[in-house]
Design a protein around this motif. Structure first.
Motif, PDB file in Angstrom:
ATOM      1  N   PHE A 250       0.845  -1.192   0.000  1.00  0.00           N
ATOM      2  CA  PHE A 250       0.000   0.000   0.000  1.00  0.00           C
ATOM      3  C   PHE A 250       0.881   1.243   0.000  1.00  0.00           C
ATOM      4  O   PHE A 250       1.901   1.314   0.691  1.00  0.00           O
ATOM      5  N   GLY A 251       0.487   2.235  -0.773  1.00  0.00           N
ATOM      6  CA  GLY A 251       1.244   3.474  -0.823  1.00  0.00           C
ATOM      7  C   GLY A 251       0.329   4.674  -0.973  1.00  0.00           C
ATOM      8  O   GLY A 251      -0.833   4.557  -1.389  1.00  0.00           O
ATOM      9  N   ARG A 252       0.863   5.831  -0.642  1.00  0.00           N
ATOM     10  CA  ARG A 252       0.125   7.084  -0.812  1.00  0.00           C
ATOM     11  C   ARG A 252       0.942   8.024  -1.699  1.00  0.00           C
ATOM     12  O   ARG A 252       2.129   8.222  -1.467  1.00  0.00           O
ATOM     13  N   LEU A 253       0.267   8.581  -2.675  1.00  0.00           N
ATOM     14  CA  LEU A 253       0.891   9.560  -3.564  1.00  0.00           C
ATOM     15  C   LEU A 253       0.583  10.947  -3.022  1.00  0.00           C
ATOM     16  O   LEU A 253      -0.592  11.307  -2.840  1.00  0.00           O
ATOM     17  N   MET A 254       1.623  11.731  -2.744  1.00  0.00           N
ATOM     18  CA  MET A 254       1.457  13.066  -2.183  1.00  0.00           C
ATOM     19  C   MET A 254       1.378  14.073  -3.330  1.00  0.00           C
ATOM     20  O   MET A 254       2.354  14.305  -4.046  1.00  0.00           O
ATOM     21  N   VAL A 255       0.187  14.658  -3.510  1.00  0.00           N
ATOM     22  CA  VAL A 255      -0.029  15.639  -4.569  1.00  0.00           C
ATOM     23  C   VAL A 255       0.008  17.029  -3.944  1.00  0.00           C
ATOM     24  O   VAL A 255      -0.827  17.355  -3.091  1.00  0.00           O
ATOM     25  N   PRO A 256       0.953  17.876  -4.324  1.00  0.00           N
ATOM     26  CA  PRO A 256       1.052  19.217  -3.719  1.00  0.00           C
ATOM     27  C   PRO A 256      -0.114  20.098  -4.157  1.00  0.00           C
ATOM     28  O   PRO A 256      -0.444  20.188  -5.333  1.00  0.00           O
ATOM     29  N   LEU A 257      -0.744  20.748  -3.161  1.00  0.00           N
ATOM     30  CA  LEU A 257      -1.868  21.644  -3.445  1.00  0.00           C
ATOM     31  C   LEU A 257      -1.427  23.091  -3.596  1.00  0.00           C
ATOM     32  O   LEU A 257      -2.152  23.916  -4.139  1.00  0.00           O
ATOM     33  N   GLY A 258      -0.258  23.414  -3.066  1.00  0.00           N
ATOM     34  CA  GLY A 258       0.222  24.795  -3.132  1.00  0.00           C
ATOM     35  C   GLY A 258       1.337  24.994  -2.127  1.00  0.00           C
ATOM     36  O   GLY A 258       1.885  24.037  -1.580  1.00  0.00           O
ATOM     37  N   GLU A 259       1.679  26.251  -1.845  1.00  0.00           N
ATOM     38  CA  GLU A 259       2.746  26.584  -0.912  1.00  0.00           C
ATOM     39  C   GLU A 259       2.207  27.535   0.157  1.00  0.00           C
ATOM     40  O   GLU A 259       1.298  28.332  -0.100  1.00  0.00           O
ATOM     41  N   GLU A 260       2.771  27.441   1.358  1.00  0.00           N
ATOM     42  CA  GLU A 260       2.436  28.370   2.424  1.00  0.00           C
ATOM     43  C   GLU A 260       3.654  28.582   3.302  1.00  0.00           C
ATOM     44  O   GLU A 260       4.526  27.710   3.393  1.00  0.00           O
ATOM     45  N   GLU A 261       3.706  29.731   3.932  1.00  0.00           N
ATOM     46  CA  GLU A 261       4.796  30.047   4.839  1.00  0.00           C
ATOM     47  C   GLU A 261       4.445  29.580   6.243  1.00  0.00           C
ATOM     48  O   GLU A 261       3.317  29.794   6.707  1.00  0.00           O
ATOM     49  N   ILE A 262       5.395  28.949   6.920  1.00  0.00           N
ATOM     50  CA  ILE A 262       5.188  28.493   8.296  1.00  0.00           C
ATOM     51  C   ILE A 262       6.384  28.923   9.139  1.00  0.00           C
ATOM     52  O   ILE A 262       7.451  29.278   8.605  1.00  0.00           O
ATOM     53  N   ILE A 263       6.177  28.884  10.444  1.00  0.00           N
ATOM     54  CA  ILE A 263       7.239  29.240  11.381  1.00  0.00           C
ATOM     55  C   ILE A 263       7.834  27.958  11.916  1.00  0.00           C
ATOM     56  O   ILE A 263       7.124  27.088  12.439  1.00  0.00           O
ATOM     57  N   LEU A 264       9.151  27.817  11.797  1.00  0.00           N
ATOM     58  CA  LEU A 264       9.865  26.636  12.258  1.00  0.00           C
ATOM     59  C   LEU A 264      10.924  27.048  13.272  1.00  0.00           C
ATOM     60  O   LEU A 264      11.615  28.064  13.084  1.00  0.00           O
ATOM     61  N   VAL A 265      11.052  26.247  14.323  1.00  0.00           N
ATOM     62  CA  VAL A 265      12.137  26.441  15.283  1.00  0.00           C
ATOM     63  C   VAL A 265      12.792  25.094  15.522  1.00  0.00           C
ATOM     64  O   VAL A 265      12.156  24.053  15.329  1.00  0.00           O
ATOM     65  N   PRO A 266      14.036  25.060  15.933  1.00  0.00           N
ATOM     66  CA  PRO A 266      14.672  23.786  16.259  1.00  0.00           C
ATOM     67  C   PRO A 266      13.899  23.067  17.359  1.00  0.00           C
ATOM     68  O   PRO A 266      13.319  23.712  18.254  1.00  0.00           O
ATOM     69  N   GLU A 267      13.865  21.760  17.290  1.00  0.00           N
ATOM     70  CA  GLU A 267      13.131  20.989  18.298  1.00  0.00           C
ATOM     71  C   GLU A 267      13.658  21.256  19.704  1.00  0.00           C
ATOM     72  O   GLU A 267      12.906  21.262  20.686  1.00  0.00           O
ATOM     73  N   SER A 268      14.968  21.519  19.817  1.00  0.00           N
ATOM     74  CA  SER A 268      15.551  21.743  21.148  1.00  0.00           C
ATOM     75  C   SER A 268      15.150  23.078  21.756  1.00  0.00           C
ATOM     76  O   SER A 268      15.414  23.346  22.930  1.00  0.00           O
ATOM     77  N   ALA A 269      14.481  23.933  20.942  1.00  0.00           N
ATOM     78  CA  ALA A 269      14.034  25.221  21.480  1.00  0.00           C
ATOM     79  C   ALA A 269      12.724  25.095  22.233  1.00  0.00           C
ATOM     80  O   ALA A 269      12.334  26.015  22.966  1.00  0.00           O
ATOM     81  N   VAL A 270      12.010  24.000  22.064  1.00  0.00           N
ATOM     82  CA  VAL A 270      10.704  23.808  22.696  1.00  0.00           C
ATOM     83  C   VAL A 270      10.886  23.063  24.015  1.00  0.00           C
ATOM     84  O   VAL A 270      11.492  21.984  24.049  1.00  0.00           O
TER      85      VAL A 270
END
Length: 322
Positions: A250-270
């Motif tokens: 079984f597999g899933r095909l990932m179809v991109p719907l678009g782009e968006e900006e997100i905020i990312l921080v290193p995991e060690s910052a949380v």
């Protein structure tokens, strides 16, 4: 959602009817083009070939005999023709009678008719010999079909016959996966098909491959006709060679719907205390603890859904401190 399949799935069938004597491969075996796969009982085919060869030998003897008859007919015709011409000349000279000329002419005509019959006999014998040769060729081909060989290199996927089974045209004996690579066949709904193009590189997630990154596949084919029931299109995505990847997964095909900006921080910052999540943010007044809500993790960086607006300086936990 989709299924991993072989790029080419070959059905191995018998071209003649016969009892299976040997099955030389099992599922998982790798075969090369020309390798023997299944052996059928060849006794009937061998007997048919021997009978056809005897018929061919008999036809060849008839051709030889008819040629001998033709040679004799040619000699008799040449003699009768020469006699008839000589008698005609002598009759003109008043040396022989008309009755003698008529007798010579009759012999000439008989010899001519015999020559024609002999020529027809040779042609008929040659035709029978050619037909007998074709029958021999067909019998040889039929005998060759009693040993079923691999037409392409590949891997045995299914074994559907055992010694003692009856094989006949149309009955699948083995299934071979050929073509060298696997592909994901997925149904993409009509609202997303505009996002998929031939040659696109798309991510494929195979849940059975635990601990591995999503595969990157290439769109090889898009069927231009939608299924009228599901309103979806069949998309075939070529997959890379990966250990542990097998047809049927079984597999899933990932179809991109678009782009968006997100905020990312290193995991060690949380910093997590119970169900509370905080991040140390540097302000003009110093470091302050800010409550945040996190989302998905992207390559050791966690998405901040709320609490930060982006552009802040955060502190990292190092050795239990900040």
């Amino acid at each position: 959602m989709g299924t991993v399949k072989a790029k080419t799935d070959t059905r191995v069938e018998a071209q003649v009817t016969g009892r299976v004597l040997k099955v030389l491969v099992r599922p998982g075996d790798t075969v090369k083009a020309g390798d023997d796969l299944v052996v059928l009982d060849s006794r009937a085919s061998q007997a048919r070939l021997e009978r056809s060869r005897q018929a061919e030998s008999s036809a060849s003897s008839m051709v030889s005999q008819s040629r001998d008859v033709l040679a004799a007919a040619k000699a008799a015709f040449a003699k009768a023709e020469s006699t008839y011409k000589r008698m005609s000349t002598l009759h003109d000279q008043k040396v022989v009678t008309a009755e003698e000329v008529e007798k010579a002419e009759s012999a000439y005509l008989q010899a001519k008719a015999g020559l024609g019959q002999a020529e027809q006999g040779v042609a008929a014998a040659q035709a029978r010999a050619r037909e007998a040769g074709k029958v021999v060729q067909e019998a040889e081909i039929g005998l060759g079909y009693t040993t079923i060989k691999a037409q392409e290199s590949g891997e045995v996927a299914k074994r559907l016959a055992e010694p003692g089974d009856l094989a006949f045209p149309g009955k699948e004996l083995l299934s071979l996966q050929t073509g060298g690579s696997l592909q994901l066949e997925a149904m993409v709904r009509e609202s997303l098909i505009s996002q998929v193009r031939l040659g696109d590189s798309l991510s494929v997630i195979v849940s059975a491959l635990d601990g591995t990154e999503p595969l990157v596949g290439t769109v090889d084919e898009i069927e231009p006709l939608a299924d009228p029931v599901t309103r979806s299109f069949l998309v075939q995505v070529r997959l890379p060679v990966v250990p542990g990847l097998y047809p049927g997964m079984f597999g899933r095909l990932m179809v991109p719907l678009g782009e968006e900006e997100i905020i990312l921080v290193p995991e060690s910052a949380v910093v997590r205390v119970g169900q509370l999540e905080t991040v140390m943010v540097k302000t003009e007044a110093g470091w302050q603890s800010v409550y945040v809500r996190t989302g998905e993790v992207h390559d050791q960086r966690v998405e901040i859904l709320s609490g930060l607006s982006g552009g802040e300086t955060v502190g990292l936990a190092v050795g239990g401190g900040q």
